[in-house]
Design a protein around this motif. Structure first.
Motif, PDB file in Angstrom:
ATOM      1  N   ARG A  64      85.032 119.029  39.608  1.00  0.00           N
ATOM      2  CA  ARG A  64      85.582 118.513  38.373  1.00  0.00           C
ATOM      3  C   ARG A  64      84.966 119.550  37.342  1.00  0.00           C
ATOM      4  N   ALA A  65      85.877 120.324  36.428  1.00  0.00           N
ATOM      5  CA  ALA A  65      85.489 121.328  35.667  1.00  0.00           C
ATOM      6  C   ALA A  65      84.443 120.715  34.577  1.00  0.00           C
ATOM      7  N   ASP A  66      83.228 121.257  34.018  1.00  0.00           N
ATOM      8  CA  ASP A  66      82.423 120.816  33.081  1.00  0.00           C
ATOM      9  C   ASP A  66      82.656 121.419  31.763  1.00  0.00           C
ATOM     10  N   SER A  67      83.444 122.575  31.673  1.00  0.00           N
ATOM     11  CA  SER A  67      83.881 123.284  30.570  1.00  0.00           C
ATOM     12  C   SER A  67      85.171 124.135  30.842  1.00  0.00           C
ATOM     13  N   THR A  68      85.896 124.454  29.851  1.00  0.00           N
ATOM     14  CA  THR A  68      87.195 125.464  29.757  1.00  0.00           C
ATOM     15  C   THR A  68      86.450 126.929  30.188  1.00  0.00           C
ATOM     16  N   THR A  69      86.874 127.281  31.391  1.00  0.00           N
ATOM     17  CA  THR A  69      86.013 128.671  31.753  1.00  0.00           C
ATOM     18  C   THR A  69      86.792 129.452  32.821  1.00  0.00           C
ATOM     19  N   THR A  70      86.303 130.370  33.374  1.00  0.00           N
ATOM     20  CA  THR A  70      86.887 131.050  34.730  1.00  0.00           C
ATOM     21  C   THR A  70      85.990 130.693  35.925  1.00  0.00           C
ATOM     22  N   VAL A  71      86.320 130.295  36.968  1.00  0.00           N
ATOM     23  CA  VAL A  71      85.795 129.856  38.193  1.00  0.00           C
ATOM     24  C   VAL A  71      86.126 131.399  39.336  1.00  0.00           C
ATOM     25  N   TYR A  72      84.907 131.469  39.699  1.00  0.00           N
ATOM     26  CA  TYR A  72      85.005 132.778  40.807  1.00  0.00           C
ATOM     27  C   TYR A  72      84.966 132.121  42.039  1.00  0.00           C
ATOM     28  N   LEU A  73      85.584 132.210  43.230  1.00  0.00           N
ATOM     29  CA  LEU A  73      85.435 132.017  44.486  1.00  0.00           C
ATOM     30  C   LEU A  73      84.929 133.341  45.392  1.00  0.00           C
ATOM     31  N   GLU A  74      83.935 133.321  45.936  1.00  0.00           N
ATOM     32  CA  GLU A  74      83.409 134.472  46.857  1.00  0.00           C
ATOM     33  C   GLU A  74      83.555 133.827  48.096  1.00  0.00           C
ATOM     34  N   LEU A  75      84.330 134.535  49.183  1.00  0.00           N
ATOM     35  CA  LEU A  75      84.762 134.048  50.366  1.00  0.00           C
ATOM     36  C   LEU A  75      83.851 135.305  51.479  1.00  0.00           C
ATOM     37  N   SER A  76      83.521 134.959  52.361  1.00  0.00           N
ATOM     38  CA  SER A  76      82.872 135.827  53.425  1.00  0.00           C
ATOM     39  C   SER A  76      83.019 135.325  54.687  1.00  0.00           C
ATOM     40  N   PRO A  77      83.028 136.038  55.795  1.00  0.00           N
ATOM     41  CA  PRO A  77      83.406 135.621  57.180  1.00  0.00           C
ATOM     42  C   PRO A  77      82.398 134.671  57.703  1.00  0.00           C
ATOM     43  N   PRO A  78      82.654 133.650  58.348  1.00  0.00           N
ATOM     44  CA  PRO A  78      81.691 132.647  58.898  1.00  0.00           C
ATOM     45  C   PRO A  78      80.798 133.247  60.048  1.00  0.00           C
ATOM     46  N   THR A  79      81.545 134.141  60.615  1.00  0.00           N
ATOM     47  CA  THR A  79      80.831 134.577  61.845  1.00  0.00           C
ATOM     48  C   THR A  79      80.391 135.881  61.819  1.00  0.00           C
ATOM     49  N   GLY A  80      80.598 136.546  60.616  1.00  0.00           N
ATOM     50  CA  GLY A  80      79.923 138.074  60.738  1.00  0.00           C
ATOM     51  C   GLY A  80      81.220 139.037  61.541  1.00  0.00           C
ATOM     52  N   ALA A  81      82.339 138.628  61.429  1.00  0.00           N
ATOM     53  CA  ALA A  81      83.203 139.565  62.345  1.00  0.00           C
ATOM     54  C   ALA A  81      84.675 139.533  61.615  1.00  0.00           C
ATOM     55  N   THR A  82      85.504 140.289  61.866  1.00  0.00           N
ATOM     56  CA  THR A  82      86.918 140.552  61.355  1.00  0.00           C
ATOM     57  C   THR A  82      87.718 139.274  61.639  1.00  0.00           C
ATOM     58  N   ALA A  83      88.310 138.622  60.339  1.00  0.00           N
ATOM     59  CA  ALA A  83      89.051 137.648  60.451  1.00  0.00           C
ATOM     60  C   ALA A  83      90.084 137.289  59.673  1.00  0.00           C
ATOM     61  N   SER A  84      91.070 136.413  59.671  1.00  0.00           N
ATOM     62  CA  SER A  84      91.990 136.238  58.699  1.00  0.00           C
ATOM     63  C   SER A  84      92.004 134.679  58.008  1.00  0.00           C
ATOM     64  N   TYR A  85      92.114 134.446  56.715  1.00  0.00           N
ATOM     65  CA  TYR A  85      92.282 133.200  56.247  1.00  0.00           C
ATOM     66  C   TYR A  85      93.244 132.959  55.243  1.00  0.00           C
ATOM     67  N   SER A  86      93.522 131.832  54.972  1.00  0.00           N
ATOM     68  CA  SER A  86      94.746 131.297  53.870  1.00  0.00           C
ATOM     69  C   SER A  86      94.092 129.915  53.292  1.00  0.00           C
ATOM     70  N   PHE A  87      94.487 130.034  51.795  1.00  0.00           N
ATOM     71  CA  PHE A  87      94.119 128.789  51.217  1.00  0.00           C
ATOM     72  C   PHE A  87      94.788 128.653  49.852  1.00  0.00           C
ATOM     73  N   ARG A  88      94.792 127.632  49.236  1.00  0.00           N
ATOM     74  CA  ARG A  88      95.435 127.067  47.996  1.00  0.00           C
ATOM     75  C   ARG A  88      94.558 126.303  47.300  1.00  0.00           C
ATOM     76  N   VAL A  89      94.695 126.615  45.876  1.00  0.00           N
ATOM     77  CA  VAL A  89      94.217 125.782  44.921  1.00  0.00           C
ATOM     78  C   VAL A  89      94.938 124.872  44.213  1.00  0.00           C
ATOM     79  N   LEU A  90      94.535 123.573  43.919  1.00  0.00           N
ATOM     80  CA  LEU A  90      95.087 122.606  43.216  1.00  0.00           C
ATOM     81  C   LEU A  90      94.559 122.118  42.194  1.00  0.00           C
ATOM     82  N   GLU A  91      95.304 121.798  41.078  1.00  0.00           N
ATOM     83  CA  GLU A  91      94.702 120.967  39.878  1.00  0.00           C
ATOM     84  C   GLU A  91      95.087 119.722  39.625  1.00  0.00           C
ATOM     85  N   PHE A  92      94.168 118.968  39.278  1.00  0.00           N
ATOM     86  CA  PHE A  92      94.655 117.575  39.016  1.00  0.00           C
ATOM     87  C   PHE A  92      94.229 117.193  37.447  1.00  0.00           C
ATOM     88  N   ARG A  93      95.101 116.666  36.635  1.00  0.00           N
ATOM     89  CA  ARG A  93      94.552 116.246  35.102  1.00  0.00           C
ATOM     90  C   ARG A  93      94.737 114.698  35.045  1.00  0.00           C
TER      91      ARG A  93
END
Length: 263
Positions: free
Chosen positions: A234-263
């Motif tokens: 839950r957001a503690d302020s009105t701001t910008t959030v950054y998501l830093e993603l990195s490979p879990p196994t230290g190898a090349t890989a593909s990923y997919s995700f979505r961000v949902l907002e609830f008010r």
């Protein structure tokens, strides 16, 4: 005897003093190549063979003509002797960027991203993690380069807009970790007291990345770290959030995700 401003080389010649005065010693036919000024060109057309780390403490330098926002992956593999190879990468000014040592096998692969369209440098040596005086022959290869799909700093973050919670067709973002040390950064706006859910899709062999979440006011200390199929906050302020993603196994890989907002 050489005159002032020059240096005597082992072959008897008097060489003008400059940044190109590499240490000179016996070794393979490419010597002297122990400094950036004598770095040999490295391209993807063919592997570099016939080089050795010899004698103990030898360095071999190579040059890559870098293109901005492009990923380069190098592999050094020892073919004889006691060499346990290490790769170091330097920027166009000779500033050290990253390194990786071989550990369980005489082979090491290292990726890096060129931020400038300028020469970058690679150094091959024996790993200092191995206390033995390792020497021997090796092969060096450069994989075909690829353009980074998402930036790896907050200034290069890919922007997204959260989808409404309960949406039947939420917006989905996809990416690829082009090398083992890759990071992909995304940004999105959040509103005070609103709830957010980040969901990863594992279909088709996609991975769940390691995630670190930051706010605009503090991009050094994450407020959440995880490697889960989803995270909620839950957001503690009105701001910008950054998501830093990195490979879990230290190898090349593909990923997919979505961000949902609830008010």
């Amino acid at each position: 005897m050489c005159k002032a401003g020059t240096i005597l080389r082992p072959n008897g010649a008097c060489e003008p003093l400059s940044a190109a005065n590499c240490p000179e010693h016996a070794g393979d036919a490419a010597e002297p190549d122990d400094c950036l000024a004598r770095a040999a060109p490295l391209a993807t057309a063919s592997a570099i063979t016939g080089r050795t780390i010899e004698p103990v403490g030898d360095y071999d330098f190579f040059q890559i003509d870098g293109t901005a926002r492009t990923i380069y992956t190098l592999t050094a593999e020892a073919s004889a002797g006691s060499l346990l190879p290490r790769l170091d990468v330097f920027d166009p000014q000779g500033v050290w960027l990253t390194a990786l040592d071989a550990t369980t096998s005489p082979r090491v692969s290292l990726g890096f991203k060129a931020r400038l369209g300028a020469p970058h440098y690679v150094r091959v040596s024996h790993s200092p993690r191995d206390p033995s005086p390792g020497t021997g022959a090796y092969t060096l290869t450069l994989a075909p380069s690829v353009v980074d799909d998402h930036g790896d700093t907050v200034t290069e973050a890919t922007g997204l807009t959260p989808s409404a919670g309960g949406s039947t067709s939420p917006s989905t973002l996809s990416g690829t970790f082009e090398y083992g040390q890759d990071k992909d950064v995304f940004s999105f706006p959040v509103t005070l007291n609103a709830g957010y859910r980040v969901e990863f899709d594992t279909a088709g062999g996609r991975v769940i990345p390691a995630l670190a979440a930051y706010i605009r006011e503090d991009v050094r200390t994450p407020f959440r770290t995880a490697q889960n199929a989803f995270i909620e906050f839950r957001a503690d302020s009105t701001t910008t959030v950054y998501l830093e993603l990195s490979p879990p196994t230290g190898a090349t890989a593909s990923y997919s995700f979505r961000v949902l907002e609830f008010r």
